[in-house]
Design a protein around this motif. Structure first.
Motif, mmCIF file in Angstrom:
data_model
loop_
_atom_site.group_PDB
_atom_site.id
_atom_site.type_symbol
_atom_site.label_atom_id
_atom_site.label_comp_id
_atom_site.label_asym_id
_atom_site.label_seq_id
_atom_site.Cartn_x
_atom_site.Cartn_y
_atom_site.Cartn_z
ATOM 1 N N LEU A 188 0.855 -1.183 0.000
ATOM 2 C CA LEU A 188 0.000 0.000 0.000
ATOM 3 C C LEU A 188 0.889 1.231 0.000
ATOM 4 O O LEU A 188 1.883 1.289 0.729
ATOM 5 N N ASP A 189 0.509 2.221 -0.806
ATOM 6 C CA ASP A 189 1.366 3.395 -0.977
ATOM 7 C C ASP A 189 0.525 4.671 -0.913
ATOM 8 O O ASP A 189 -0.018 5.139 -1.905
ATOM 9 N N GLY A 190 0.385 5.213 0.310
ATOM 10 C CA GLY A 190 -0.313 6.485 0.491
ATOM 11 C C GLY A 190 -1.778 6.456 0.134
ATOM 12 O O GLY A 190 -2.277 7.325 -0.586
ATOM 13 N N VAL A 191 -2.523 5.485 0.663
ATOM 14 C CA VAL A 191 -3.942 5.335 0.333
ATOM 15 C C VAL A 191 -4.779 6.242 1.231
ATOM 16 O O VAL A 191 -4.708 6.159 2.455
ATOM 17 N N ASP A 192 -5.582 7.109 0.606
ATOM 18 C CA ASP A 192 -6.533 7.975 1.319
ATOM 19 C C ASP A 192 -7.946 7.534 0.950
ATOM 20 O O ASP A 192 -8.525 7.994 -0.038
ATOM 21 N N LEU A 193 -8.486 6.638 1.745
ATOM 22 C CA LEU A 193 -9.796 6.043 1.467
ATOM 23 C C LEU A 193 -10.862 6.759 2.294
ATOM 24 O O LEU A 193 -10.634 7.075 3.463
ATOM 25 N N VAL A 194 -12.012 7.007 1.706
ATOM 26 C CA VAL A 194 -13.136 7.617 2.420
ATOM 27 C C VAL A 194 -14.399 6.829 2.093
ATOM 28 O O VAL A 194 -14.794 6.739 0.929
#
Length: 400
Positions: free
Chosen positions: A127-133
């Motif tokens: 995982l590389d900088g995941v911004d999940l909403v």
């Protein structure tokens, strides 16, 4: 004593010692059930040979459990330091002992947020900088090719893996999250009712016994409550796994490949069930079957090589992708296909049978004007010409 007997006894002793050591190594590298690892180690060593080994491999060892990584060992140590045993979940809701996470912003809409989430395994970046909403009441489809990081992300979200970087914030307690792994496994001698009742006990002490029958009824297994899990088909096991999630009435359902490897009937049953659940719960669905996401999800996240390439409404993604269309003409149409392949405003021409074409265009308006003219020019009868922009087209654009 005859020297030959010494050799025999020595060889037997060496075999016993080797198998005991091998069992202890296996114990160290696999998850176990029912008893802590130190107790299983004592059983292997102290109970008469080979009874101790048989007890461990039949009852204690978790079948098919993966070899722990260094990160898994770190997580297990942290759990034990906090006075808890490492978590091992097979299709059931997360137990109350799952580590807590900071709450998500209390805006009434956001259920789950990740910020700069990263996860590495040695030199491999999962995982590389995941911004999940994920918002409340949404049906979120997480899609990506095999090895993109989907399952790793789900394990981090549910607390079964520790992130290397970033954070996970939840607006609900983790025991209100139901997590279905991609291949749920259950003890074959347990009945469906016993499996769900065990999940009920793991989820929390306040869940009434009637929740077991209710969960089985929701997944269409009420009539199979007394049937042993070992006789279930793959589709029935998927539904039984969903029942173990639902018995605790979770607010959020996280599903990993729920319809993978099912036959058409089983896949249809599972998708219909997910569609019904999505009407009352927040659903995060991870899959590589794009048609499933397009059918049951309103929001989509595209992950590839550990990075989130797109996140937003499915309709917006389809609206901003290149247009695709279906063209059916009466065959033969060899000359028409050759002309279409030479058109500058066409990027892909795929034949799906005699006279059945799928076209991907870069200029939709021009295609609408010129395709019928080309069909008429080559003397073919136009049987169908309609838009066919789908999730597959959008996905391939994002990851190519």
């Amino acid at each position: 004593m005859d020297p030959a007997l010494w050799w025999v006894f020595g060889a037997v002793g060496a075999v016993i010692a080797a198998t005991v050591v091998a069992a202890l190594v296996d114990l160290a590298r696999h998850d176990v059930r029912y008893l802590p690892k130190p107790v299983w180690a004592a059983i292997i060593v102290l109970v008469s040979y080979p009874t101790g080994l048989i007890l461990y491999f039949v009852l204690g060892r978790l079948p098919g459990a993966p070899v722990p990584t260094a990160d898994q060992a770190e997580r297990d140590m942290a759990e034990r330091a906090a006075g808890r045993e490492p978590i091992s979940v097979l299709g059931a809701p997360l137990p109350l002992t799952a580590p807590a996470a900071p709450a998500a912003p209390d805006d009434g809409r956001t259920v789950l947020v990740t910020e700069g989430l990263g996860k590495t395994f040695g030199d491999t970046v999962a995982l590389d900088g995941v911004d999940l909403v994920v918002t409340k009441g949404s049906s979120y489809g997480l899609i990506g090719p095999n090895g993109a990081g989907k399952t790793t992300l789900l394990y981090v979200l549910t607390g079964l893996r520790k992130p290397t970087l970033g954070s996970v914030r939840l607006a609900v307690p983790r025991h209100r999250i139901g997590f279905l792994v991609d291949t749920p496994r259950f003890e074959p001698w347990l009945t469906a009712g016993e499996v769900v009742d065990l999940a009920r006990h793991l989820t929390g002490p306040d869940i009434p016994e009637g929740a077991v029958a209710s969960a089985l009824d929701q997944v269409g297994l009420a009539a199979e409550a007394d049937r042993r899990a070992g006789s279930f088909s793959r589709g029935m096991l998927q539904r039984l796994g969903l029942a173990t999630c639902l018995v605790g009435d979770p607010e959020v359902l996280i599903l990993d490949e729920p319809a993978a490897a099912l036959d058409p009937v089983g896949r249809r049953a599972v998708l219909d069930l997910i569609g019904r659940l999505a009407q009352t719960k927040t659903v995060l669905l991870s899959t590589h079957i794009l048609a499933d996401v397009q059918e049951v999800c309103d929001t989509v996240g595209v992950i590839d090589k550990g990075r989130l390439r797109y996140q937003g409404p499915l309709a917006d993604l389809l609206a901003h992708t290149r247009s695709a269309c279906l063209l059916h003409v009466r065959p033969p149409c060899t000359a028409l296909v050759e002309s279409l392949r030479r058109a500058s405003w066409l990027t892909e021409v795929a034949e799906h049978g005699p006279g059945r074409l799928r076209l991907v265009v870069s200029d939709a308006e021009r295609a609408e004007r010129e395709i019928p003219a080309l069909v008429a020019e080559h003397g073919n009868s136009l049987m169908l010409f309609q838009p066919a922009t789908d999730l597959e087209t959008a996905f391939l654009e994002l990851v190519s």
